[in-house]
Each structure stands twice: as C-alpha cells, then as structure tokens.
Design a protein around this motif. Structure first.
Motif, PDB file in Angstrom:
ATOM      1  N   LEU A 193       0.812  -1.212   0.000  1.00 30.55           N
ATOM      2  CA  LEU A 193       0.000   0.000   0.000  1.00 30.55           C
ATOM      3  C   LEU A 193       0.846   1.263   0.000  1.00 30.55           C
ATOM      4  CD1 LEU A 193      -2.822  -1.029   2.538  1.00 30.55           C
ATOM      5  CD2 LEU A 193      -2.928  -0.950   0.041  1.00 30.55           C
ATOM      6  N   GLU A 194       2.119   1.118   0.395  1.00 30.75           N
ATOM      7  CA  GLU A 194       2.992   2.299   0.380  1.00 30.75           C
ATOM      8  C   GLU A 194       3.202   2.823  -1.033  1.00 30.75           C
ATOM      9  OE1 GLU A 194       5.624  -1.284  -0.131  1.00 30.75           O
ATOM     10  OE2 GLU A 194       3.931  -0.697   1.145  1.00 30.75           O
ATOM     11  N   LEU A 195       2.941   1.971  -2.041  1.00 34.00           N
ATOM     12  CA  LEU A 195       3.105   2.418  -3.423  1.00 34.00           C
ATOM     13  C   LEU A 195       2.031   3.408  -3.843  1.00 34.00           C
ATOM     14  CD1 LEU A 195       4.107  -0.921  -5.180  1.00 34.00           C
ATOM     15  CD2 LEU A 195       5.590   0.915  -4.376  1.00 34.00           C
ATOM     16  N   LEU A 196       1.008   3.532  -3.020  1.00 34.94           N
ATOM     17  CA  LEU A 196      -0.039   4.519  -3.312  1.00 34.94           C
ATOM     18  C   LEU A 196       0.291   5.885  -2.734  1.00 34.94           C
ATOM     19  CD1 LEU A 196      -3.258   2.353  -2.798  1.00 34.94           C
ATOM     20  CD2 LEU A 196      -2.080   2.912  -4.923  1.00 34.94           C
ATOM     21  N   ASP A 197       1.497   6.035  -2.143  1.00 33.32           N
ATOM     22  CA  ASP A 197       1.899   7.337  -1.612  1.00 33.32           C
ATOM     23  C   ASP A 197       1.986   8.348  -2.743  1.00 33.32           C
ATOM     24  OD1 ASP A 197       2.032   6.201   0.841  1.00 33.32           O
ATOM     25  OD2 ASP A 197       4.222   5.963   0.861  1.00 33.32           O
ATOM     26  N   PHE A 225       3.400   8.651 -17.311  1.00 35.90           N
ATOM     27  CA  PHE A 225       2.305   8.519 -18.271  1.00 35.90           C
ATOM     28  C   PHE A 225       2.251   9.720 -19.223  1.00 35.90           C
ATOM     29  CE2 PHE A 225      -2.110   9.660 -19.316  1.00 35.90           C
ATOM     30  CZ  PHE A 225      -2.455   8.566 -20.098  1.00 35.90           C
ATOM     31  N   ILE A 226       2.335  10.903 -18.666  1.00 41.54           N
ATOM     32  CA  ILE A 226       2.271  12.104 -19.515  1.00 41.54           C
ATOM     33  C   ILE A 226       3.475  12.161 -20.447  1.00 41.54           C
ATOM     34  CG2 ILE A 226       2.334  14.629 -19.477  1.00 41.54           C
ATOM     35  CD1 ILE A 226       0.744  14.519 -16.872  1.00 41.54           C
ATOM     36  N   THR A 229       7.002   2.665 -13.039  1.00 40.04           N
ATOM     37  CA  THR A 229       6.949   3.239 -11.698  1.00 40.04           C
ATOM     38  C   THR A 229       7.151   2.199 -10.613  1.00 40.04           C
ATOM     39  OG1 THR A 229       5.412   4.946 -12.486  1.00 40.04           O
ATOM     40  CG2 THR A 229       5.526   4.592 -10.108  1.00 40.04           C
ATOM     41  N   PHE A 230       6.541   1.021 -10.757  1.00 39.50           N
ATOM     42  CA  PHE A 230       6.487   0.061  -9.662  1.00 39.50           C
ATOM     43  C   PHE A 230       7.399  -1.154  -9.838  1.00 39.50           C
ATOM     44  CE2 PHE A 230       2.089   1.912  -9.915  1.00 39.50           C
ATOM     45  CZ  PHE A 230       2.237   2.759  -8.825  1.00 39.50           C
ATOM     46  N   HIS A 244       2.822  10.545  -8.147  1.00 41.02           N
ATOM     47  CA  HIS A 244       3.395  11.630  -8.945  1.00 41.02           C
ATOM     48  C   HIS A 244       4.321  11.079 -10.027  1.00 41.02           C
ATOM     49  CE1 HIS A 244       5.018  15.580  -9.910  1.00 41.02           C
ATOM     50  NE2 HIS A 244       6.233  15.055  -9.807  1.00 41.02           N
ATOM     51  N   SER A 245       5.120  10.047  -9.665  1.00 41.52           N
ATOM     52  CA  SER A 245       6.008   9.425 -10.654  1.00 41.52           C
ATOM     53  C   SER A 245       5.200   8.750 -11.757  1.00 41.52           C
ATOM     54  CB  SER A 245       6.918   8.413  -9.952  1.00 41.52           C
ATOM     55  OG  SER A 245       7.730   7.740 -10.875  1.00 41.52           O
TER      56      SER A 245
END
Length: 329
Positions: free
Chosen positions: A31-35, A46-47, A229-230, A40-41
């Motif tokens: 769940l820390e990956l939802l920080d 994506f953009i 990101t992950f 933001h990363s």
C-alpha cells in the motif's frame, strides 16, 4: 442492430486482467506504493510517454489522410516492384524516405495497403521503418559511443528480420488479413469530399485515424507507466548473469515499456555493464517492431489469427538473430 463480437473487446482483455491481478494479489501488500511520490512518478511517466508518442501518431494519421485523398491507387501499385525480393528491399528503404516512428506507422500503412501495397510489403515497412532511418541510427550511435558495433548490429538485424518475415508472409498468406476492406473503410470518402472538398476530407480522415489509434495508445501508456513506476530492480544483476534469461527479460521489457525507437537506445545503454550485448540488441530491435502499444494497434488493423502469427514470427526471429549475432559483439 449490430451483433456483438468478442473480437472487438479482445484488445481490452490483457490490461483488464493485469489490473485485476494487481488489485487482488499484489497491491494489498504494498500500500505504500499509493503514496503521493509514487502517484506523482506514475503521472509524470504517463504524460511523458503519451506526449512523446502523440506527435508521431498524428503525423502517421496526417500522412495516411493525404495519401487517401491525393494519391491515386494506381500510383502506389506502379512504384512497387512485382517480384518479392525487390519489393521487400524497396519496403526496407521506405524508412529513409518516411522516417515515421512505430506509433504513427499503423495508420499510414493501413492507407498504403488500401492504395495497392501488398500486405507482405506493408509488414516489412512496419517492421523496418521505425529502425532503418537516419534519425534512429544517429540516436543509437550517440547512446553507444564506446560500442558503435551495437548501432551497426541493430541496423543489420532489423533489416534481416524484416526481410525474412516479409518472405514468410509472402509465401504463407493467401487471403486478406485486414479487419476492414478498402470498400468498408472508404465508404464515406466521396460523400465527405463532396460536402467540403479535399481539404476538409483530409482533416476529417486525420481526426478519425488519430482517435482510432489513440485509444490503444492510451491503454499502452497506462500499463507502461505503471511498470516503469512500480517495477522492482533489485534482481537485475542476477537476471543479467543468466544467458537466456537476460534475452527473455530484455525482450519482455522492450514489449512492456513501449519506448519510442528514437529513445530506447539510451535506456538500453544503462544496462550495458549488467547484461550481455546480444540481449541489448534484442531489446532495441524487438521494441520498435512489437511493443504493447503497437501490438494493440496491429490487432486493430489485422485479423486476430494473422496478428498472433505475426507476433510469433517477430519474437522468434529477433531472439534467434540476436543470439546468433552476440558472437560478434
């Protein structure tokens, strides 16, 4: 009333399955990956990918529309040699004249096929065009200043893979693999031209092509940015030490990251000291030919069976070729 076809939702099944597995199995323990930092990363990635690819999709859609409106069908047929080997060589050289990224290749090739280009020639152009052009060669030679042989090997392997697959498709394909025939796709052309003339028709066709390809591009960008990101990188060194494992890993990474052919060499160069040169070559050749974004676009252009056959040919030929060439790198 139109009938429901499972083929229409096929391109959505893979991302849906990925998100389902992520939500049920992997995400609850992390769940820390939802920080905010990770989100933001993810948003920045994506953009960045989307903005990098959109101009090429738009350029491909515009070229496709110009061909549709202004180039007579018989002109394209007249340019292409009749015999397969000269025709394939001609397709390999088209990338020098039309240096279009793989993101914008599909709408352009769809129009070329409907203008008279044989399918096997179009596939060679799809595979070779994003690599065999001066822009990509310059980017690759810049990324590997100390190992220029990788730039030469990339051009050579891309040419060989496109040539071999072109011959295989020429000898094995007997029916049209396109989802839509030229008549189905061009059914509204004369009506639109009569209403607004050729200039208006160009804008209408460009917008249609752009939004048709854009939905697949966005799905690919979402998954690609999530992986960037992950993805855990602790075990990269261990993977790089395994001969075949490094090839499969780099080819899978090329497919998932969906990088532009003008920038993937710089990503590959970061693995130079951890992975064998042959696996980096496989990364740089497979990615522009078959990544997640253009796999979805190819599925929208070709019938599913033919597209899967093409995917198998690309993967196996790139793998065999890169392993064989690794002895000279």
């Amino acid at each position: 009333m139109t009938s429901f076809s499972p083929v229409k939702i096929f391109p959505l099944l893979l991302p849906a399955a990925f998100l389902l597995i992520l939500g049920i199995v992997w995400l609850p323990g992390r769940l820390e990956l939802l920080d905010n930092a990770y989100l933001h990363s993810f948003k920045a990635s994506f953009i960045g990918i989307l903005l990098e690819a959109l101009p090429f999709v738009l350029a491909g859609a515009l070229l496709s529309s110009l061909l549709r409106v202004f180039v007579p069908d018989e002109m394209i047929s007249r340019w292409i040699p009749r015999r397969p080997v000269p025709a394939i060589l001609f397709a390999c050289l088209l990338g020098v004249l039309f240096p279009v990224c793989e993101c914008g290749m599909i709408p352009l090739v769809r129009r070329l096929i409907h203008k008279g280009m044989p399918v096997y020639v179009a596939i060679v152009f799809i595979l070779s065009g994003p690599i065999l052009n001066p822009v990509v060669y310059g980017a690759t030679i810049t990324a590997f200043r100390t190992h220029p042989e990788l730039a030469y090997a990339r051009m050579g392997l891309a040419f060989a893979v496109a040539f071999i697959i072109g011959l295989i498709v020429y000898f094995t394909n007997t029916k049209s693999p396109l989802r839509l025939s030229a008549r189905q796709e061009n059914g509204v052309d004369h009506h639109q031209s009569a209403r607004g003339g050729k200039a208006a028709a160009v804008f209408v066709h460009t917008s249609d092509e752009f939004f048709e390809m854009g939905k697949y591009l966005i799905i690919g960008c979402l998954l690609t940015s999530g992986i960037q990101t992950f993805m855990v990188q602790d075990s990269l060194a261990a993977i790089g030490g395994k001969p075949l494992g490094s090839y499969f890993f780099m080819m899978g990474l090329a497919f998932l990251l969906s990088l532009c052919s003008t920038s993937d060499a710089f990503v590959a160069s970061t693995f130079l000291h951890a992975f064998p040169a042959g696996s980096l070559l496989a990364f740089m050749v497979l990615g522009p030919m078959l990544d997640f974004k253009n796999a979805l676009m190819l599925l929208s252009l070709f019938k599913t069976r033919f597209a899967l056959f093409l995917f198998f040919l690309i993967f196996s030929t790139v793998f065999i070729g890169s392993v064989w060439m690794s002895g000279w790198l």
